[in-house]
Design a protein around this motif. Structure first.
Motif, mmCIF file in Angstrom:
data_model
loop_
_atom_site.group_PDB
_atom_site.id
_atom_site.type_symbol
_atom_site.label_atom_id
_atom_site.label_comp_id
_atom_site.label_asym_id
_atom_site.label_seq_id
_atom_site.Cartn_x
_atom_site.Cartn_y
_atom_site.Cartn_z
ATOM 1 N N ILE A 20 -7.639 -14.319 -21.407
ATOM 2 C CA ILE A 20 -6.954 -14.144 -22.778
ATOM 3 C C ILE A 20 -5.709 -13.749 -22.905
ATOM 4 O O ILE A 20 -4.799 -14.373 -23.285
ATOM 5 C CB ILE A 20 -8.040 -13.789 -23.782
ATOM 6 N N LYS A 104 -17.615 -6.982 -29.841
ATOM 7 C CA LYS A 104 -17.244 -7.702 -28.835
ATOM 8 C C LYS A 104 -17.585 -9.472 -29.369
ATOM 9 O O LYS A 104 -17.270 -10.227 -28.468
ATOM 10 C CB LYS A 104 -18.145 -7.612 -27.579
ATOM 11 N N ASP A 105 -18.458 -9.610 -30.206
ATOM 12 C CA ASP A 105 -18.831 -11.081 -30.555
ATOM 13 C C ASP A 105 -17.591 -11.724 -31.617
ATOM 14 O O ASP A 105 -17.984 -12.827 -32.140
ATOM 15 C CB ASP A 105 -20.097 -11.082 -31.495
ATOM 16 N N CYS A 106 -16.304 -10.949 -31.715
ATOM 17 C CA CYS A 106 -15.625 -11.396 -32.553
ATOM 18 C C CYS A 106 -14.792 -12.695 -31.854
ATOM 19 O O CYS A 106 -14.696 -12.569 -30.593
ATOM 20 C CB CYS A 106 -14.408 -10.465 -32.930
ATOM 21 N N GLU A 107 -14.027 -13.472 -32.725
ATOM 22 C CA GLU A 107 -13.362 -14.586 -31.863
ATOM 23 C C GLU A 107 -11.861 -13.901 -31.181
ATOM 24 O O GLU A 107 -11.328 -12.782 -31.901
ATOM 25 C CB GLU A 107 -12.830 -15.594 -32.989
ATOM 26 N N PRO A 108 -11.352 -14.603 -30.147
ATOM 27 C CA PRO A 108 -10.026 -14.248 -29.673
ATOM 28 C C PRO A 108 -8.884 -13.886 -30.592
ATOM 29 O O PRO A 108 -8.312 -12.996 -30.524
ATOM 30 C CB PRO A 108 -10.083 -15.369 -28.568
ATOM 31 N N ASP A 109 -8.979 -14.820 -31.577
ATOM 32 C CA ASP A 109 -7.818 -14.622 -32.494
ATOM 33 C C ASP A 109 -7.917 -13.547 -33.106
ATOM 34 O O ASP A 109 -6.737 -12.688 -33.802
ATOM 35 C CB ASP A 109 -7.570 -15.805 -33.306
ATOM 36 N N ILE A 110 -9.056 -13.006 -33.594
ATOM 37 C CA ILE A 110 -9.314 -11.680 -34.302
ATOM 38 C C ILE A 110 -8.794 -10.510 -33.427
ATOM 39 O O ILE A 110 -8.269 -9.417 -33.617
ATOM 40 C CB ILE A 110 -10.727 -11.430 -34.587
#
Length: 210
Positions: A20, A104-110
């Protein structure tokens, strides 16, 4: 350019994070650590602008590790990336000196937004978690007994209820079997429980499994 130190003991997670960050022109991974001792060693060496820290790693970890990092480099922003979305745990590590907390389950943009804000010496907590912190942690009394466990006791609690033996926990946390047994006994006493069957029932009642 924001220089990142990734502290995470799972190789797959580290690899995913690096993929990422490799796509972001303003981010660069300058170091990795897989346990608490390595985190402290890398922090002493310097050269990073932000520590992205997994909450549970072998050896020293959690709030204790954050406090030691801040003792060496109080100006270094620390963003916790945790698998746990519990308000009391987030409040505990923020009190210890962390500058942000996301799961860790957040979206990459977050994740990227949190990194950029914390690196700029801001604070970041996922909105849904921040709301629960206000209402759950901010209230007086009525908190479940497990919120009173120490960082290490909470780690042992989670590993026990995930089916790990005392020997396996000792290996994973890099501590002795005797120390694990002591933590197990203390957490049972704090929760007013007698055995593993009681502990599993407690974990199910409070949605702490998994």
């Amino acid at each position: 350019m924001i220089r990142l130190l990734i502290a995470e003991d799972h190789a797959i997670v580290r690899s995913g994070l690096k993929q990422i960050f490799a796509l972001m022109p303003d981010l660069a991974v300058v170091g990795e650590a897989i346990n608490g001792a390595e985190v402290l060693e890398r922090v002493r060496e310097g050269g990073m602008d932000l520590l992205l820290l997994d909450l549970n790693m072998p050896g020293i970890s959690g709030a204790d590790l954050i406090q030691r990092v801040k003792a060496h480099r109080p100006e270094l922003p620390v963003l916790v990336l945790s698998m746990h979305n519990e308000a009391h745990l987030a409040a505990r590590v923020l009190k210890a000196g962390a500058d942000g907390y996301i799961t860790k389950d957040c979206e990459p943009d977050i994740l990227l937004a949190a990194i950029r804000k914390v690196a700029a010496h801001g604070k970041y907590v996922a909105p849904e978690l921040a709301e629960r912190m206000v209402f759950d942690v901010g209230t007086s009394g009525g908190q479940p007994p497990h919120t009173l466990l120490s960082e290490r006791e909470l780690q042992v609690f989670r590993l026990l209820t995930a089916g790990h033996s005392v020997n396996e926990i000792a290996t994973q946390l890099a501590i002795s079997n005797k120390t694990v047994s002591t933590h197990k006994q203390r957490l049972l006493e704090k929760l007013n429980l007698s055995n593993m069957a009681d502990l599993m029932r407690y974990a199910m009642q409070h949605h702490l499994l998994g």
